[in-house]
Scaffold this motif. Structure first.
Motif, mmCIF file in Angstrom:
data_model
loop_
_atom_site.group_PDB
_atom_site.id
_atom_site.type_symbol
_atom_site.label_atom_id
_atom_site.label_comp_id
_atom_site.label_asym_id
_atom_site.label_seq_id
_atom_site.Cartn_x
_atom_site.Cartn_y
_atom_site.Cartn_z
ATOM 1 N N ALA A 298 0.797 -1.216 0.000
ATOM 2 C CA ALA A 298 0.000 0.000 0.000
ATOM 3 C C ALA A 298 0.835 1.274 0.000
ATOM 4 C CB ALA A 298 -0.955 0.004 1.192
ATOM 5 N N GLY A 299 2.134 1.189 0.328
ATOM 6 C CA GLY A 299 2.995 2.359 0.259
ATOM 7 C C GLY A 299 2.497 3.530 1.091
ATOM 8 N N ARG A 300 2.392 4.700 0.460
ATOM 9 C CA ARG A 300 2.031 5.912 1.194
ATOM 10 C C ARG A 300 0.555 5.978 1.568
ATOM 11 N NH1 ARG A 300 1.536 11.212 -2.674
ATOM 12 N NH2 ARG A 300 -0.110 10.434 -4.040
ATOM 13 N N LYS A 301 -0.250 5.017 1.070
ATOM 14 C CA LYS A 301 -1.672 4.980 1.422
ATOM 15 C C LYS A 301 -1.975 3.905 2.465
ATOM 16 C CE LYS A 301 -4.879 5.795 -1.613
ATOM 17 N NZ LYS A 301 -5.755 5.666 -2.799
ATOM 18 N N ALA A 302 -0.931 3.399 3.108
ATOM 19 C CA ALA A 302 -1.112 2.360 4.129
ATOM 20 C C ALA A 302 -1.517 2.989 5.465
ATOM 21 C CB ALA A 302 0.188 1.577 4.289
ATOM 22 N N SER A 303 -1.726 2.108 6.434
ATOM 23 C CA SER A 303 -1.922 2.500 7.832
ATOM 24 C C SER A 303 -3.174 3.351 8.041
ATOM 25 C CB SER A 303 -0.678 3.235 8.351
ATOM 26 O OG SER A 303 -0.739 3.421 9.746
ATOM 27 N N VAL A 304 -4.306 2.811 7.617
ATOM 28 C CA VAL A 304 -5.585 3.473 7.858
ATOM 29 C C VAL A 304 -6.534 2.488 8.539
ATOM 30 C CG1 VAL A 304 -5.308 4.978 5.854
ATOM 31 C CG2 VAL A 304 -6.573 2.841 5.607
ATOM 32 N N CYS A 305 -7.575 3.004 9.154
ATOM 33 C CA CYS A 305 -8.582 2.132 9.737
ATOM 34 C C CYS A 305 -9.568 1.707 8.649
ATOM 35 C CB CYS A 305 -9.291 2.812 10.905
ATOM 36 S SG CYS A 305 -10.232 4.273 10.457
ATOM 37 N N PRO A 306 -10.358 0.663 8.871
ATOM 38 C CA PRO A 306 -11.303 0.202 7.846
ATOM 39 C C PRO A 306 -12.288 1.299 7.449
ATOM 40 C CG PRO A 306 -11.069 -1.445 9.568
ATOM 41 C CD PRO A 306 -10.361 -0.218 10.057
ATOM 42 N N PRO A 307 -12.822 1.223 6.229
ATOM 43 C CA PRO A 307 -13.722 2.267 5.747
ATOM 44 C C PRO A 307 -14.940 2.477 6.637
ATOM 45 C CG PRO A 307 -13.318 0.611 4.035
ATOM 46 C CD PRO A 307 -12.534 0.199 5.212
ATOM 47 N N TRP A 308 -15.455 1.373 7.209
ATOM 48 C CA TRP A 308 -16.654 1.532 8.040
ATOM 49 C C TRP A 308 -16.361 2.191 9.387
ATOM 50 C CZ3 TRP A 308 -15.025 -3.367 6.363
ATOM 51 C CH2 TRP A 308 -14.357 -4.150 7.313
ATOM 52 N N LEU A 309 -15.062 2.404 9.661
ATOM 53 C CA LEU A 309 -14.662 3.172 10.850
ATOM 54 C C LEU A 309 -14.117 4.546 10.459
ATOM 55 C CD1 LEU A 309 -12.943 0.392 13.006
ATOM 56 C CD2 LEU A 309 -15.269 1.288 13.200
ATOM 57 N N GLY A 310 -14.346 4.919 9.218
ATOM 58 C CA GLY A 310 -13.963 6.248 8.759
ATOM 59 C C GLY A 310 -12.776 6.300 7.828
ATOM 60 N N GLY A 311 -11.952 5.234 7.779
ATOM 61 C CA GLY A 311 -10.816 5.189 6.869
ATOM 62 C C GLY A 311 -9.723 6.201 7.167
ATOM 63 N N LYS A 312 -9.682 6.733 8.382
ATOM 64 C CA LYS A 312 -8.679 7.761 8.684
ATOM 65 C C LYS A 312 -7.304 7.139 8.883
ATOM 66 C CE LYS A 312 -8.835 8.124 13.755
ATOM 67 N NZ LYS A 312 -7.374 8.094 13.980
ATOM 68 N N GLY A 313 -6.262 7.944 8.629
ATOM 69 C CA GLY A 313 -4.907 7.474 8.829
ATOM 70 C C GLY A 313 -4.615 7.200 10.287
ATOM 71 N N ASP B 74 1.184 5.433 17.353
ATOM 72 C CA ASP B 74 0.618 5.235 18.691
ATOM 73 C C ASP B 74 -0.866 4.879 18.658
ATOM 74 O OD1 ASP B 74 -0.438 7.647 17.949
ATOM 75 O OD2 ASP B 74 0.325 8.786 19.664
ATOM 76 N N GLU B 75 -1.452 4.813 17.442
ATOM 77 C CA GLU B 75 -2.848 4.403 17.279
ATOM 78 C C GLU B 75 -2.957 3.019 16.640
ATOM 79 O OE1 GLU B 75 -5.109 8.582 16.414
ATOM 80 O OE2 GLU B 75 -3.800 7.809 14.812
ATOM 81 N N GLY B 76 -1.835 2.321 16.541
ATOM 82 C CA GLY B 76 -1.830 1.017 15.894
ATOM 83 C C GLY B 76 -1.372 1.056 14.454
ATOM 84 N N GLY B 77 -0.939 2.238 14.002
ATOM 85 C CA GLY B 77 -0.449 2.350 12.639
ATOM 86 C C GLY B 77 1.062 2.219 12.562
ATOM 87 N N TRP B 78 1.664 2.697 11.490
ATOM 88 C CA TRP B 78 3.100 2.555 11.290
ATOM 89 C C TRP B 78 3.598 3.656 10.352
ATOM 90 C CZ3 TRP B 78 -0.645 -0.998 10.069
ATOM 91 C CH2 TRP B 78 -0.986 -1.123 8.718
ATOM 92 N N GLU B 79 4.915 3.801 10.306
ATOM 93 C CA GLU B 79 5.503 4.782 9.410
ATOM 94 C C GLU B 79 5.345 4.330 7.960
ATOM 95 O OE1 GLU B 79 8.922 6.717 12.312
ATOM 96 O OE2 GLU B 79 9.527 5.358 10.688
#
Length: 363
Positions: A106-121, A125-130
């Motif tokens: 996914a490259g630069r579009k990775a590390s988001v929440c599922p669409p039904w939870l808003g799809g925000k990056g 510290d929120e469970g995402g990554w660099e």
């Protein structure tokens, strides 16, 4: 008009029963280690007995950073194999649909929440990554990605190789490389996301170089008798971005390396895209690439019913028809298409009585 939709189709040594393809559809339902679960079993087995000729699993990450969300499917470890193996074995036991997998990052579009939870990056510290990318141009509203250096490029390419080898171990019939929708390989192609000044940037030859290297590396380890295709964004839908002329050039290069088909999607590189959506709106891309690059294509984009799909094939606009959301809305899309076109299609024996042609059988 003849019946084109239900004609068998051969790629290398793979023969599929008809031209209907279940398009890869992200489910955001793996566990936090990228392993398939009960939802994937239900979803994929259901589609594997749909009567389609080919089912391609959703975008499957080649490394943890390559997931779109923390709950996207992965194939970067042998620990992913057992649960996928169970799905494949059941699907092959009860259906005739051939099975492919889409390998992705996914490259630069990775590390988001599922669409039904808003799809925000998601930040680390929120469970995402660099994030990583072709260059340090962020997708608008997302963190700035780390541009891949030479060592990083080699590492990612190796991850694709290893994932392809696991796909072969699992017995998949086909691999599709995801070079669309703004994800990592696509971000090298588009001038809107690639500002590199080394050999992997600049003109179209430079921007194509890394995706072509990845394709060549996967083709080298993927068995010669099995097809390897590529999904592209045929246009960015943004002025000054990647366009259909570029896609034809890219498709010609892929053909020379042994690409078996191009799946012509579009968009995803920028929220500034201006898309006019209508039934079959992406079919002209499949037609242009097919005729100008001389490579088989897979058409998609709001193809609603069997007669429409059959007409696309009859007019020589594409070789295969990919159905995504339409297939999840109506998992028996292929059965209904066969009824409309008076064709035969595969039924599990347990469901055969549901066919209108067999409803008069004695109980």
């Amino acid at each position: 008009m003849g019946n084109f939709l239900f004609k068998p189709y051969k790629m290398r040594e793979l023969l599929i029963d008809n031209r209907i393809v279940v398009s890869p559809m992200a489910q955001y339902s793996a566990d936090n280690e990228g392993r398939a679960g009960d939802w994937h079993f239900m979803h994929l087995v259901n589609l594997a007995v749909s009567g389609a000729g080919l089912l391609i699993l959703e975008a499957t990450a080649v490394e943890p950073r390559g997931r779109v969300s923390p709950n996207c499917l992965g194939l970067w470890s042998d620990t992913h194999i057992p649960r996928l193996q169970r799905i494949i074995e059941f699907a092959r036991c009860h259906g005739t649909t051939k099975l492919g997998i889409q390998l992705a990052h996914a490259g630069r579009k990775a590390s988001v929440c599922p669409p039904w939870l808003g799809g925000k990056g998601l930040l680390p510290d929120e469970g995402g990554w660099e994030l990583i990318g072709a260059s340090d141009l962020p997708y608008p509203g997302r963190p700035t990605p780390l541009p891949l250096d030479d060592a990083g490029l080699l590492e990612i390419k190796q991850r694709y190789i290893e994932a392809a080898m696991r796909a072969e171990k699992l017995g998949f019939d086909l691999i599709e490389l995801h070079c669309a929708h703004g994800y990592l390989l696509n971000s090298f192609l588009s001038p809107l996301s690639n500002s590199r000044n080394d050999k992997y940037g600049g003109d179209i030859e430079g921007r194509m170089r890394y995706p072509l290297e990845v394709f060549r590396a996967v083709r080298a380890v993927w068995p010669e008798h099995k097809p390897l295709g590529v999904r592209i964004s045929a246009t960015d839908w943004v002025q000054g971005g990647w366009d259909t002329k570029d896609s034809v050039i890219f498709a010609r290069e892929l053909k020379e390396l042994g690409c078996d088909y191009i799946a012509t999607s579009s968009g995803g590189i920028s929220p500034d895209q201006k898309i006019t959506v209508y039934s079959g709106y992406q079919v002209p891309f499949a037609e242009q690439v097919r005729h100008e690059a001389g490579v088989p294509t897979m058409a998609m984009g709001h193809i609603m019913h069997g007669p429409q799909a059959n007409e696309i094939l009859s007019l020589g606009q594409a070789d295969l028809i990919a159905i995504g959301r339409g297939m999840t809305y109506n998992p028996r899309w292929a059965w209904h298409a066969a009824e409309a076109l008076e064709a035969e299609v595969s039924f599990p024996p347990q469901y055969a009585r549901s066919s209108p042609s067999l409803r008069k059988l004695p109980r």
